[in-house]
Design a protein around this motif. Structure first.
Motif, PDB file in Angstrom:
ATOM      1  N   SER A  60       0.812  -1.224   0.000  1.00 48.19           N
ATOM      2  CA  SER A  60       0.000   0.000   0.000  1.00 48.19           C
ATOM      3  C   SER A  60       0.842   1.269   0.000  1.00 48.19           C
ATOM      4  N   SER A  61       2.042   1.206   0.590  1.00 52.71           N
ATOM      5  CA  SER A  61       2.868   2.414   0.669  1.00 52.71           C
ATOM      6  C   SER A  61       3.888   2.502  -0.460  1.00 52.71           C
ATOM      7  N   GLY A  62       4.218   1.362  -1.055  1.00 51.76           N
ATOM      8  CA  GLY A  62       5.226   1.355  -2.111  1.00 51.76           C
ATOM      9  C   GLY A  62       6.647   1.465  -1.595  1.00 51.76           C
ATOM     10  N   CYS A  63       6.856   1.198  -0.314  1.00 55.18           N
ATOM     11  CA  CYS A  63       8.211   1.329   0.232  1.00 55.18           C
ATOM     12  C   CYS A  63       9.078   0.143  -0.190  1.00 55.18           C
ATOM     13  N   GLN A  64      10.370   0.305  -0.050  1.00 55.30           N
ATOM     14  CA  GLN A  64      11.316  -0.756  -0.371  1.00 55.30           C
ATOM     15  C   GLN A  64      11.456  -1.688   0.824  1.00 55.30           C
ATOM     16  N   TRP A  65      11.994  -2.895   0.564  1.00 54.74           N
ATOM     17  CA  TRP A  65      12.184  -3.863   1.643  1.00 54.74           C
ATOM     18  C   TRP A  65      12.946  -3.242   2.804  1.00 54.74           C
ATOM     19  N   ARG A  66      14.035  -2.579   2.492  1.00 57.61           N
ATOM     20  CA  ARG A  66      14.899  -2.046   3.554  1.00 57.61           C
ATOM     21  C   ARG A  66      14.289  -0.848   4.279  1.00 57.61           C
ATOM     22  N   MET A  67      13.166  -0.345   3.765  1.00 55.16           N
ATOM     23  CA  MET A  67      12.518   0.810   4.380  1.00 55.16           C
ATOM     24  C   MET A  67      11.349   0.419   5.295  1.00 55.16           C
ATOM     25  N   LEU A  68      11.172  -0.877   5.540  1.00 58.19           N
ATOM     26  CA  LEU A  68      10.088  -1.302   6.436  1.00 58.19           C
ATOM     27  C   LEU A  68      10.305  -0.712   7.823  1.00 58.19           C
ATOM     28  N   PRO A  69       9.273  -0.202   8.453  1.00 56.32           N
ATOM     29  CA  PRO A  69       9.425   0.305   9.816  1.00 56.32           C
ATOM     30  C   PRO A  69       9.900  -0.796  10.763  1.00 56.32           C
ATOM     31  N   ARG A  70      10.568  -0.398  11.811  1.00 56.76           N
ATOM     32  CA  ARG A  70      11.185  -1.344  12.735  1.00 56.76           C
ATOM     33  C   ARG A  70      10.188  -2.146  13.573  1.00 56.76           C
ATOM     34  N   ASP A  71       8.927  -1.726  13.606  1.00 54.83           N
ATOM     35  CA  ASP A  71       7.970  -2.503  14.394  1.00 54.83           C
ATOM     36  C   ASP A  71       7.449  -3.733  13.647  1.00 54.83           C
ATOM     37  N   PHE A  72       7.901  -3.945  12.412  1.00 51.53           N
ATOM     38  CA  PHE A  72       7.624  -5.173  11.673  1.00 51.53           C
ATOM     39  C   PHE A  72       8.787  -6.129  11.870  1.00 51.53           C
ATOM     40  N   PRO A  73       8.608  -7.410  11.522  1.00 50.35           N
ATOM     41  CA  PRO A  73       9.765  -8.325  11.548  1.00 50.35           C
ATOM     42  C   PRO A  73      10.849  -7.823  10.587  1.00 50.35           C
ATOM     43  N   PRO A  74      12.068  -8.351  10.699  1.00 46.72           N
ATOM     44  CA  PRO A  74      13.135  -7.913   9.789  1.00 46.72           C
ATOM     45  C   PRO A  74      12.725  -8.076   8.325  1.00 46.72           C
ATOM     46  N   ALA A  75      13.208  -7.172   7.493  1.00 47.35           N
ATOM     47  CA  ALA A  75      12.841  -7.183   6.081  1.00 47.35           C
ATOM     48  C   ALA A  75      13.205  -8.504   5.420  1.00 47.35           C
ATOM     49  N   SER A  76      14.328  -9.094   5.786  1.00 43.63           N
ATOM     50  CA  SER A  76      14.723 -10.368   5.177  1.00 43.63           C
ATOM     51  C   SER A  76      13.734 -11.476   5.529  1.00 43.63           C
TER      52      SER A  76
END
Length: 111
Positions: A60-76
């Protein structure tokens, strides 16, 4: 689509964090389709609802993997689950179910 009092109510999403987060109703619908933890080895520590929320946030936001907010699990971790779900066809099922229940949500690629 013009915004009016009716459409604002129809499209309003009451969640604790992000507007893209799954509602309890949506989670109850898709959770039976998610794979169970593998037997043996270390127990799964990753919350699959958080993974699904992270994928929907990205879509929905179009962000990149590495730009996920820290309150989500790690991007990997999120990326690993996403690609596994796409390969198995599960993501297409999840997308179909969310569109059926809500009629408005359609997230991410369906391959």
């Amino acid at each position: 689509m013009p915004w009016c009092n009716k459409t604002r109510v129809d499209y309003k999403r009451e969640t604790s964090r992000y507007p893209s987060d799954l509602t309890d109703r949506e989670w109850d619908l898709i959770s039976p389709f998610l794979p169970a933890a593998k037997t043996g080895g270390r127990p799964r520590k990753t919350n699959l609802r958080c993974v699904a929320d992270a994928i929907l946030y990205m879509a929905s936001s179009g962000c990149q993997w590495r730009m996920l907010p820290r309150d989500f699990p790690p991007a990997s971790t999120v990326q690993h689950y996403f690609y596994a779900w796409v390969r198995s066809g599960l993501w297409e099922t999840i997308n179909f179910l969310l569109v059926q229940v809500d009629g408005k949500r359609c997230f991410g690629p369906t391959f």
